[in-house]
Design a protein around this motif. Structure first.
Motif, short mmCIF file in Angstrom:
data_model
loop_
_atom_site.label_atom_id
_atom_site.label_comp_id
_atom_site.label_asym_id
_atom_site.label_seq_id
_atom_site.Cartn_x
_atom_site.Cartn_y
_atom_site.Cartn_z
N ALA A 167 53.33 34.14 67.15
CA ALA A 167 52.43 34.58 68.23
C ALA A 167 52.46 33.56 69.38
N TYR A 193 42.89 42.86 78.25
CA TYR A 193 42.24 44.14 77.94
C TYR A 193 42.25 44.33 76.43
N ASN A 252 45.28 28.65 59.71
CA ASN A 252 46.52 27.88 59.50
C ASN A 252 47.40 28.10 60.74
C1 LIG Z 1 43.17 38.04 56.63
C2 LIG Z 1 44.30 37.46 57.43
C3 LIG Z 1 44.54 36.08 57.41
C4 LIG Z 1 45.62 35.54 58.12
N1 LIG Z 1 45.80 34.18 58.12
C5 LIG Z 1 46.85 33.65 58.79
C6 LIG Z 1 47.05 32.24 58.86
O1 LIG Z 1 46.23 31.45 58.38
N2 LIG Z 1 48.16 31.77 59.51
C7 LIG Z 1 49.06 32.61 60.12
O2 LIG Z 1 50.04 32.13 60.69
N3 LIG Z 1 48.86 33.94 60.13
C8 LIG Z 1 47.78 34.48 59.49
N4 LIG Z 1 47.59 35.83 59.51
C9 LIG Z 1 48.46 36.65 60.37
C10 LIG Z 1 48.00 36.48 61.84
O3 LIG Z 1 46.60 36.65 61.91
C11 LIG Z 1 48.70 37.48 62.75
O4 LIG Z 1 50.09 37.37 62.61
C12 LIG Z 1 48.31 37.22 64.21
O5 LIG Z 1 46.93 37.40 64.38
C13 LIG Z 1 49.08 38.15 65.14
O6 LIG Z 1 48.60 37.95 66.44
P1 LIG Z 1 48.68 39.11 67.52
O7 LIG Z 1 47.97 38.62 68.71
O8 LIG Z 1 50.06 39.56 67.63
O9 LIG Z 1 47.86 40.32 66.88
P2 LIG Z 1 46.31 40.43 66.55
O10 LIG Z 1 45.74 39.09 66.25
O11 LIG Z 1 46.20 41.49 65.53
O12 LIG Z 1 45.67 40.91 67.93
C14 LIG Z 1 45.94 42.18 68.46
C15 LIG Z 1 44.76 42.61 69.30
O13 LIG Z 1 45.11 43.78 70.03
C16 LIG Z 1 44.04 44.72 69.99
N5 LIG Z 1 44.60 46.04 70.21
C17 LIG Z 1 45.25 46.83 69.32
N6 LIG Z 1 45.62 48.00 69.90
C18 LIG Z 1 45.18 47.94 71.17
C19 LIG Z 1 45.25 48.84 72.27
N7 LIG Z 1 45.86 50.05 72.17
N8 LIG Z 1 44.69 48.48 73.46
C20 LIG Z 1 44.09 47.27 73.59
N9 LIG Z 1 43.98 46.37 72.56
C21 LIG Z 1 44.52 46.70 71.39
C22 LIG Z 1 43.46 44.50 68.59
O14 LIG Z 1 42.13 44.99 68.53
C23 LIG Z 1 43.55 42.97 68.45
O15 LIG Z 1 42.42 42.32 68.96
C24 LIG Z 1 46.49 36.40 58.85
C25 LIG Z 1 46.24 37.77 58.89
C26 LIG Z 1 45.16 38.31 58.19
C27 LIG Z 1 44.90 39.79 58.27
#
Ligand SMILES: Cc1cc2nc3c(=O)[nH]c(=O)nc-3n(C[C@H](O)[C@H](O)[C@H](O)COP(=O)(O)OP(=O)(O)OC[C@H]3O[C@@H](n4cnc5c(N)ncnc54)[C@H](O)[C@@H]3O)c2cc1C
Length: 408
Positions: A397, A37, A56
Motif C-alpha cells: 500500500a 473520497y 504491523n
Molecule cells: C483484520 C485484518 C488485519 C490486517 N493486518 C495487517 C497487518 O498488520 N499488516 C499488513 O501489512 N496488512 C494487514 N492487513 C491487510 C491490510 O489491512 C490491507 O492490505 C490494506 O489495508 C490495504 O490498503 P488499501 O488502502 O489498499 O485498502 P483498504 O485499507 O481496504 O481501504 C480501501 C478503502 O476504500 C473504500 N472504498 C471501497 N470501495 C469504495 C468506493 N467504491 N468508493 C469510495 N471508497 C471505497 C473502503 O471503504 C476503504 O476505506 C490486515 C487486514 C485485515 C482485514
C-alpha cells in the motif's frame, strides 16, 4: 475549497493506500486540491484493526529482491515500485513524522506505542497540516473520461470533476464492487481469499488445540505447494505461519479444489530420511528397556507425540526394544509424512487479504498509471497484488501509493 484553475486530484478510498497517496501527492504538488473520497462513514478502518490493533506497518526485509519474494501475486512488477519506495523509506517516512517504530525478532515492524491509532493520528494530522479534504459517504459508482478531465459519479450525489484520479478502494471480496473499474476498460482478475486457515472437521488432531510446533514442513498433496514455519493446532484445524503462507501461495489452486485437499506434515523437517532413521534407531537402542509411553524419542510436544503413537496404533505398553520393523516404519512415516484431510477454510473477520483485482499487465509499475486510461492511477490492494503476513500488505500500500502520488 477549489480555487479557479486549481487542479483537482481525487483519491478514491480512505484506507491505507488512499491516505498515503493523498499526503504524498499534496507534498509533491502543494498547489493542487487533493481530496479523499471514502465510501463509508469511517476512514482507515482496516488500519485500525490491523495487526491485532497494533498495525504491523512493514517488515524489516531490506533487499528489494527479497522483499518482492513475499508476494504470491505482484512479485515481479513490485520490484520496480520497491526500487523507488521500500522498507527503508517506510521507516524514514513515519519516523520523520514522529512515529517511533520497533522491529520484533520476527522482523515485523510496529509502532512503538503498540497501537494502530498512532498511524491513524499521523495520517489525520498530516491531512490537517497539508489541507487535504476528506469526504465521507462518497461511494464511487462510475468514471467517465472526458478530453482533459474525469467525471466521477458518486452514489446519490452530483458528479464531481477531477484532473487526475488515484483509485485505492482496497481488496474486494466480490467482483461486483470492482465493476466501476472494469467499465473503464480494465480487466479484473476475479477475487478469491488469500491468507486463511485450514478446517479439519473430521480430524481428531483438533483435540490438541493450542499446541504450537515451531518448525514444520507442510505440503499440499497433488500440488507443488510446500511451506515451512511454525504450525498452530486450533479447535477447527490448523493455522500459524506455515499454513497462512500456503493459503496465500495456493489461493487460486485451493479455491479450484473447493478447499478439499490433503496436507502432508513433516513434524521433524530438520532431519532427512536417513538422519531420522539413525536418530530413532539410536534412541530406541538407548531406551530399549523403557516402556514406549514412558519415553519420548524426539523433540515434539508431549501431547502431539502421544497422539501420533495412538494414530499409528502402537501398543504403548510394550518396551521400545520390542518394536517390530513394521511399527518402526509406521513411526518414521507419521513423523515425516503425516496426512490430514482439509475440508473448508476459515478467514479472519472479513477476508484477511484478497487475491485478485486490477490486472497487473494493464498498469505501468514505474508510475502506477493505467495503460488504458491516462490520468488514472491505482495503489494498494485493489491491484491483483497480495503479500503474506508480516507487514507486506501495508508495504505494498505505501509503495504503490507513494509512486502513484508522483502523478507521472
Ligand atoms: C483484520 C485484518 C488485519 C490486517 N493486518 C495487517 C497487518 O498488520 N499488516 C499488513 O501489512 N496488512 C494487514 N492487513 C491487510 C491490510 O489491512 C490491507 O492490505 C490494506 O489495508 C490495504 O490498503 P488499501 O488502502 O489498499 O485498502 P483498504 O485499507 O481496504 O481501504 C480501501 C478503502 O476504500 C473504500 N472504498 C471501497 N470501495 C469504495 C468506493 N467504491 N468508493 C469510495 N471508497 C471505497 C473502503 O471503504 C476503504 O476505506 C490486515 C487486514 C485485515 C482485514
Amino acid at each position: 475549497m477549489l480555487k479557479v484553475n486549481q487542479k483537482h486530484i481525487a483519491i478514491i478510498g480512505g484506507g491505507a493506500a488512499g491516505f498515503f497517496a493523498a499526503i504524498n501527492c499534496k507534498i509533491n504538488y502543494p498547489n493542487y486540491n487533493v481530496v479523499i473520497y471514502e465510501k463509508s462513514s469511517k476512514v482507515l478502518s482496516k488500519v485500525k484493526i490491523s495487526g491485532g490493533g497494533r498495525c504491523n506497518v512493514a517488515n524489516a526485509t531490506f533487499s528489494i529482491s527479497e522483499l518482492a519474494k513475499h508476494y504470491p501475486r505482484g512479485q515481479k512488477p513490485l520490484k520496480k515500485v520497491f526500487s523507488l519506495f521500500n522498507t527503508k523509506h517506510t521507516i524514514e517516512w513515519f519516523e520523520k513524522r514522529g512515529v517511533q517504530l520497533i522491529t520484533q525478532e520476527d522482523r515485523c515492524i510496529f509502532p512503538k506505542s503498540q497501537s494502530s491509532q498512532t498511524i491513524i493520528d499521523c495520517f489525520l494530522n498530516e491531512c490537517k497540516r497539508l489541507d487535504i479534504s476528506i469526504k465521507q459517504n462518497y461511494q464511487l459508482i462510475g468514471i467517465t473520461k472526458n478530453t482533459n478531465s474525469f467525471e466521477l459519479q458518486f452514489k446519490n450525489l452530483a458528479p464531481i470533476y477531477a484532473d487526475k484520479v488515484i483509485i485505492t478502494i482496497g481488496g474486494q471480496p466480490k467482483i461486483k464492487s470492482l465493476q466501476v473499474i472494469e467499465k473503464v476498460g480494465h480487466t479484473i482478475i476475479s477475487p478469491v481469499p488469500s491468507l486463511f486457515t485450514f478446517n479439519m472437521p473430521n480430524e481428531s488432531i483438533t483435540n490438541l488445540m493450542g499446541i504450537v510446533v515451531e518448525s514444520v514442513q507442510v505440503r499440499i498433496q497433488s500440488t507443488k505447494l510446500i511451506e515451512e514455519g511454525s504450525l498452530l493446532i486450533t479447535h477447527w484445524g490448523m493455522s500459524g505461519p506455515a499454513i497462512l503462507k500456503l493459503s496465500a501461495w495456493g489461493a487460486r489452486i485451493l479455491e479450484e479444489k473447493q478447499y478439499q485437499f490433503k496436507v502432508q506434515i513433516n513434524w521433524l523437517k530438520d532431519f532427512n530420511f536417513n538422519g531420522l532413521t539413525n536418530k530413532l534407531l539410536s534412541e530406541i537402542d538407548k531406551f530399549k528397556n523403557k516402556k514406549i509411553h514412558n519415553q519420548k524419542l524426539v523433540r515434539l510436544p508431549s501431547r502431539l507425540w502421544d497422539f501420533l503413537l495412538v494414530k499409528i496404533n502402537l501398543n504403548v505398553n510394550k518396551k521400545w526394544g520390542e518394536l517390530s520393523k513394521k511399527e518402526f516404519h509406521r513411526l518414521l512415516n507419521v513423523l515425516q509424512n503425516d496426512v490430514y484431510q482439509v475440508s473448508g477454510k476459515t478467514t479472519f473477520k472479513e477476508e484477511f487479504v484478497t487475491c485478485g483485482g486490477v490486472s497487473l499487465n494493464e498498469v505501468d509499475f514505474n508510475t502506477m498509471q493505467s495503460k488504458i486510461v491516462k490520468g488514472l492511477y491505482f495503489a494498494g490492494e485493489v491491484l491483483d497484488v497480495d503479500g503474506i503476513t508480516g507487514g507486506f500488505n501495508f508495504q505494498n500500500a505505501w509503495s504503490t501509493a507513494f509512486v502513484a502520488a508522483q502523478l507521472k
